[in-house]
Enzyme design. Structure first.
Site, PDB file in Angstrom:
ATOM      1  N   LYS B 206       0.832  -1.301  -0.100  1.00 48.90           N
ATOM      2  CA  LYS B 206      -0.109   0.053  -0.041  1.00 48.90           C
ATOM      3  C   LYS B 206       0.855   1.446  -0.003  1.00 48.90           C
ATOM      4  O   LYS B 206       1.606   1.326   0.885  1.00 48.90           O
ATOM      5  CB  LYS B 206      -1.126   0.006   1.468  1.00 48.90           C
ATOM      6  N   VAL B 207       0.734   2.059  -0.964  1.00 51.34           N
ATOM      7  CA  VAL B 207       1.498   3.251  -1.076  1.00 51.34           C
ATOM      8  C   VAL B 207       0.240   4.245  -1.210  1.00 51.34           C
ATOM      9  O   VAL B 207      -0.862   4.200  -1.650  1.00 51.34           O
ATOM     10  CB  VAL B 207       2.641   3.299  -1.955  1.00 51.34           C
TER      11      VAL B 207
END
Lengths: 326, 326, 326, 326, 326
Positions: B206-207
């Site tokens: 997740k970014v």
């Protein structure tokens, strides 16, 4: 393929290790184009971690896919493929058994602003076993402030790896407040870094090709007094090999930054001439297009092979103490 | 529901994992509105820990009750609900089995004044098993001074989680002395952060959505030399996905701070267009009223679904090397 | 050597295992004369433990020396050499890497007077790792009074071996109060014994060639009702392979007591025709003189190879349900 | 699918278990054709181990292949597939997530001649986790000489399974010197056997359908004195359910030996009428051709479903004390 | 409620135990109608396991439901409820904290035909902790062939229970080849059985009310020589209490088979008069209708209470050595 005399000779230098480690060392030495020669070319791909994906893979975008590197290592006839946990997990099932794997168990990145480099331990001996690796790889930075913690972490990993029959490869790069930028590849510093890895129990040692610069005053005196030949890269490679237990430890050289094909091959020629055990060639391989990479790696391997055909001659020219040993 | 070709394809990228992990990955991919599409929308609620209860829940006071978020995740058709230990314990028995759970095993708060963020490990793999979670979530701050300890803690959690059949989700947020505020969401930094998570063995990454800014000098040269397209958010999302093993690791994007509905949907549209695997949407969901949140999440899911209907076209426009892979 | 389609197909049947186990399975399948064919010939030497040294090695005294067997396995092109702890320790360092090793971790002797055979566990998974073995071997005696303890010991060894990337080979020999001497090699009993090994999680199963005798009343009815063909040894081998997950587990046959060369080759011809994966041949190999043994093993391997050239024909003759699967 | 009132009610009877176990129980109850009804049909395939391959699979040779059973369980809409280690390993990766799995952790074979049956423990809770199972299955033989060891082994497996969030299913078959052949399925013995499983902490209990025979003298007096209705199979099923904590433990019935379709459906109709939670149907399913098996399982599920439409009526006829509870 | 002098006095007899065990003993002694008096009435329900469900619960079918017994123990003012694993799990969450629980960790059934009774260990100290129990209960059969294994199992359970702050209750029933049927409740045998439990470290001891029979020759001589009074049940109860460290261990008496109300109360009156610490009353309670059971238990408790009002008188009549102690 049956064992060759040269491989038997090399394994004899590791007689204190258990048969599991010898077996994995044998696998490394008996795979690919250079199988049985005692020479190695390894494909390492940890640059994604170290420099980021774009700097690593944009020049040849196929490299974004971990499978690409497995296949490149196999097709080019490399002895092994080395990478951190994630990329090995991505392909280890698919390519199981087709190429010896080295799990790079510590890594550093270039996002952090740090005075001294210090890798994080990112995987374990247990990971290496479950992924079917022949060994682990570990980077030390002799000379850096964090060297002692690194040596101590390596000590524990090494003890466990050897108990479980794995090979230990140590990347040794000198750094730190007491070493100038030029000094990081100085003859004396590279030889000393390689020697520290050997002292720590490494089976295979990876260093950069040394320059003729001598960094440390006391060392310089010693080199000059003993008349150690360091004029050519072949001389210097020979001295590094000598510094790793008189050739009784496998020492291989990194190719460094991507560069022109001629420059790569010239360097390898010297390393081979000096008795280097081989090359570990990352960016110069995977940042080229696949056909160019296959060509380059084939040429590199050919150089190491041809160096074997004239060993007697080489040895006559080399320093006696060393020549009789490898 | 039987498996779809796309889910089979995604699972094939994780072939080194045991069937337990594949099973939990399957559960994540086969739940809710986007079941079977290979796309995911996850509801994360760790803001109470990170920013305090009032900043998190005062805008929609129903959110003070952990049950609210379980129910919202279920009713909105999310693929999973992610939270720290306390909130999961509060509802895990009541909502057992109704929604895949991710235990956020490290957290940081904003009471302490710290130079560099460093999350505490606040729960364990054993907690995840007893609470019936499909996996664990862990935040790393690449670039920060404490990154190495984070990577090393993650290494142990990952090894245990994978042995016990759980999925590992890594939140990757670059921070630290070497990165400007603007740089935290720079194209090169986000791609690099995502890549580090993949290197560490994350199954899902997740970014934040990246901007067109390029932070690091060396990276900037690489982007420009290779002509990597980063003009639109879709371009940038595509590059992030490419940076996660050429689309062989699931990468999802956070919604960031609460903002207007149009802004959220515009962003999601671009992320979907660029091949993003989905969104993890916290504050933009639970800080809205329940009807508004349900509407927003439905719209977000609809966008990801509609993006699937035109894959061929998208791919033709994308970079060749990448488009053929995911 | 790159993987062949047949090896890939076989490995796909073990997709729940980790890449470490797949790697060692690959090594077994890609070594020696039969490398890549999916067929195996293994040299086992545990008769010294089981019958004493004179009964085992007096016919060909070179066999008193454990090195002899390593060299025989290598020179004859076997896929692996299997033995108990002592003999493997005697040669594992010297022959490291030259031949895949299987550590026979339980053994029984014939000094003790026992009603029911019950092997002692004589070495461990940790031994297998330190000796560089690709896997462990374990004997079960289904039908015997001590079978449950054997199954339970195997359960723990298997769990550990699989976690550490090793292959598990199970020797399955029915014995016990409910089974007549003739019944020990009865068609139904052999098929059942092989099936139990598969049920217990074995990767490779070793049984004796079955006779046309049917031992158990209920089984006899089932064979007759279904019209299972058991007239020729080829028929019977085909049924054993079918009984091991429809050919999705590797099943190999022992040569049994030393006998004439023609008898051995006739038997192997039938086993190969029936789709057997190979032979494990001990006394018939090492009790012959070295030249005779090399000749015999070469002939055996040639038979398995030639069986591959006509698979379509064979399958048409086989039972439909099975023929489409392996 | 959201939880139904009935599933919520059932889960409420297991409120002492952790959310992990509740989650896996929910998965069992919310899969397949009967999802959400509180009824279950499970496909068990351990007959290969128990009776040998030919007796099990020759009637429908497709069943030699473990994949066949996974696919049958999925396509027929079963709630779960139960099998020993080997067959689950054979397909767990390929079918990951598509059907809840139960690992049968002990097994007995019919090669050994034994006075009292005693299963061997053949796999572990750790195996169940790595294979992605929702629970473990374990057979006890109350009344047999080895019952205590069985109970004690189960105690340890149960404790570990519950800590790690798994469901525990107990197969309970009375046997032994004090029980006649007819007595093994006697009303009192079946009820007692089921009750012992409940006492031991089983979440789901599997017994054979009871006959009207009463085996034990003391029990007979109690049945007669209390006027317990046991005339029809529906009466007897109702009493078994009552004996499992007044319907607060899930109790399912085995189909026993393969028999005619009408016989199977008649039996199921009575079991459903008596409030049985469902059937576990092995040989009657997999020994039929695939189309016949699919038809039979669909009919069985339809019976359980239709039984739900008239619960009020049924309850009025049932025993008051029980009828208000489930 | 503050502690009473009597409870303080009792706890002083267990001063070697850790405060955790003392705390749980205090809970037992300070719950229900008899709180603070040093007297106890406990409801045990393990008959379902021991005699089967119909013999146990058909007389009062509400008892099929484990919740019934929790509620009965609470509403009747019992000090504790004792049962095996399954029934405690069924209600422990619902009734958490409302009544002290004792986990009966071993059980025997009456399906098996056995020469000597031997309970199986069916749950553990860990189970007792997770279910919130104040202690564990364990049955020994002194005199039986399996007594030593029982004592040794108890030793381990006791050690763990005490380390973790639990109370240990031991049911002690003499059985075996050397003891006649009449001897099982003989004065000397009951006193000896109780004493063995005390010797083994039990905190609370449960025996049957003794008869005036003297079983063992040597014992008979000793009783006669010392003139031990054993004419009335009160005398005999007093001697049992004396035999348990002169009243420094809590000893309670079972009610035995269901019988008439007057018979029950007469027996209790004698036990109370003789200084018994209380009763453990199963079938006589739960096999009556709920109103009858509540009435009976209230009457029993009233008897123990009233016995406390005339202790001085009782003591004057008792043996001096004992009277000053409790």
């Amino acid at each position: 393929m049956p064992s060759t005399d040269r491989v038997k000779q090399i394994l004899s230098h590791y007689a204190s290790e258990n048969p599991g480690t010898l077996t994995n060392l044998y696998r490394l030495l008996n795979t690919g184009t250079l199988a049985g020669t005692g020479k190695l070319v390894i494909l390492p791909v940890d640059q994604g971690f170290e420099h980021g994906p774009a700097r690593s893979f944009a020049p040849n975008p196929e490299g974004y896919d971990p499978d690409y590197h497995f296949q490149l290592a196999i097709d080019s006839g490399c002895n092994a493929y080395a990478a951190p946990l994630g990329p090995l997990e991505a392909g280890a099932a698919k390519f199981a058994g087709q190429i010896p794997l080295l799990l790079k168990v510590n890594n550093s990145d270039s996002l952090a602003k740090v005075d001294a480099p210090c890798s994080a331990i990112t995987s374990s001996v247990e990971d290496a076993l479950r992924l079917g690796c022949v060994g682990i790889g570990y980077t030390i930075y002799p000379g850096s402030g964090a060297r002692n913690r690194q040596f101590e972490d390596l000590r524990e990993l090494t003890l466990e790896a050897k108990r479980k029959g794995l090979v230990v490869v140590v990347w040794s790069y000198a750094r730190g407040a007491g070493i100038s930028k030029e000094g990081e590849t100085a003859m004396d510093v590279i030889a000393y870094s390689a020697h520290i890895a050997a002292q720590l129990g490494a089976h295979i040692i990876k260093v950069k090709p040394p320059t003729a610069h001598l960094e440390q005053g006391e060392a310089k005196k010693a080199y000059e007094k003993a008349g150690i030949k360091i004029d050519t890269l072949a001389d210097r490679a020979r001295h590094v090999v000598q510094s790793c237990f008189a050739g009784k430890r496998i020492v291989i050289f990194s190719g460094g930054e991507a560069k022109g094909t001629d420059a790569v091959l010239d360097e390898v020629r010297e390393l081979a001439k000096g008795g280097g055990f081989g090359s570990i060639m990352g960016r110069n391989a995977f940042q080229r297009s696949r056909p160019d990479a296959l060509k380059l790696l084939a040429d590199v391997m050919a150089i190491y092979k041809s160096a074997l055909r004239q060993p007697r001659l080489q040895r006559q020219r080399g320093q006696k103490a060393v020549s009789t040993r490898w």
